[in-house]
Design a protein around this motif. Structure first.
Motif, short mmCIF file in Angstrom:
data_model
loop_
_atom_site.label_atom_id
_atom_site.label_comp_id
_atom_site.label_asym_id
_atom_site.label_seq_id
_atom_site.Cartn_x
_atom_site.Cartn_y
_atom_site.Cartn_z
N UNK A 172 -51.23 -20.91 79.51
CA UNK A 172 -52.57 -20.32 79.48
C UNK A 172 -53.50 -21.11 78.56
N UNK A 173 -53.01 -21.45 77.36
CA UNK A 173 -53.83 -22.18 76.41
C UNK A 173 -54.17 -23.57 76.93
N UNK A 174 -53.19 -24.22 77.53
CA UNK A 174 -53.42 -25.56 78.09
C UNK A 174 -54.54 -25.52 79.12
N UNK A 175 -54.48 -24.54 80.01
CA UNK A 175 -55.50 -24.41 81.04
C UNK A 175 -56.86 -24.08 80.42
N UNK A 183 -60.89 -12.90 78.56
CA UNK A 183 -60.56 -14.32 78.58
C UNK A 183 -59.19 -14.59 77.98
N UNK A 184 -58.84 -13.86 76.91
CA UNK A 184 -57.55 -14.09 76.25
C UNK A 184 -56.49 -13.09 76.71
N UNK A 185 -56.81 -12.29 77.71
CA UNK A 185 -55.86 -11.37 78.33
C UNK A 185 -55.32 -10.33 77.34
N UNK A 217 -56.37 -3.91 73.48
CA UNK A 217 -57.49 -4.16 72.58
C UNK A 217 -57.68 -3.06 71.54
N UNK A 218 -57.17 -1.86 71.80
CA UNK A 218 -57.35 -0.76 70.85
C UNK A 218 -56.07 -0.45 70.08
N UNK A 230 -59.99 -15.70 70.62
CA UNK A 230 -61.10 -14.88 71.12
C UNK A 230 -62.26 -14.89 70.15
N UNK A 231 -61.96 -14.74 68.86
CA UNK A 231 -63.02 -14.75 67.84
C UNK A 231 -63.75 -16.09 67.83
#
Length: 235
Positions: free
Chosen positions: A165-168, A114-116, A121-122, A139-140
């Motif tokens: 992205x955040x606006x959407x 969701x947060x791309x 991530x690692x 995300x958290x």
């Protein structure tokens, strides 16, 4: 929904917050505005159960908020992008939070998508940019699929693509009925995205109304804001 009644917060003899009544509605993006030092973050910390007000009640989706107790299950919060162990990866950080809150581990992969941040991530959080850390915090906050979401200055550090992205994301959550409460100093972005506005003066609410009621046709939000707060730098 966030419902506040009779809230006061004092540090010594100084009253930091005095909010007789405030409701933040479901299905809307509400922006909390105010100059530095007016109590925005303190209010969010009270709603999140981080700070205990001296008096008053706070309810999130009908559940009372009590400082020092478990976070209401329907509440998602991101208050500080610095609240990470830089040695952890994003995946490990989110797994730790999910485990602590009794959330299914499968949600970690879902919110990383969701947060791309799947591709990084690692990577250790100490190597993340500010914008990437903001995405980890968001995300958290979304791990528990909250019905009420609180974000403190989430635009800080985001590039243009991140802001869009955040606006959407916020608009989509509000369309799904989520109560979204966000602080920001970027009035142009607020004007583009807000359904409702709460303006804080020093420790008190100066206005709490739909954007359309606060800003008349042909009037900028900046002008309406300054009418309420006074010129920047004025005492």
């Amino acid at each position: 929904m966030i419902e506040i009644e009779g809230l006061t917060l004092r540090y010594g003899a100084a009253t930091v917050l005095d909010v007789p009544e405030l409701t933040v509605a479901d299905g809307a993006v509400t922006y909390l505005l105010g100059l530095n030092g007016t109590g925005k973050t303190s209010l969010l910390r009270c709603v999140s159960g981080v700070l205990a007000p001296g008096a008053g009640s706070i309810r999130v989706d009908g559940a009372p908020v009590r400082a020092g107790h478990s976070t209401p299950p329907n509440l998602g919060v991101h208050l500080d992008y610095r609240a990470f162990d830089p040695r952890h990866t994003a995946r490990r950080h989110l797994r730790w939070i999910a485990r602590a809150r009794g959330i299914a581990g499968s949600r970690v992969a879902a919110v990383l998508r969701l947060v791309d941040l799947e591709s990084v991530a690692d990577r250790r959080l100490g190597r993340y940019s500010l914008g990437m850390l903001q995405r980890v915090g968001i995300a958290a906050a979304l791990l528990g699929e909250p019905r009420t979401l609180i974000l403190d200055e989430p635009v800080n550090g985001l590039d243009i693509a991140g802001i869009l992205w955040l606006r959407e994301l916020l608009r989509r959550l509000a369309s799904d009925g989520v109560c979204v409460l966000v602080t920001s100093h970027l009035l142009d972005e607020v004007e583009r995205n807000a359904d409702a506005i709460v303006v804080l003066g020093p420790g008190r609410v100066l206005a709490a109304e739909p954007l359309a009621a606060l800003v008349a046709p042909g009037v900028r939000l900046e002008d309406a804001y300054l009418r309420l707060t006074g010129p920047v730098g004025a005492s």
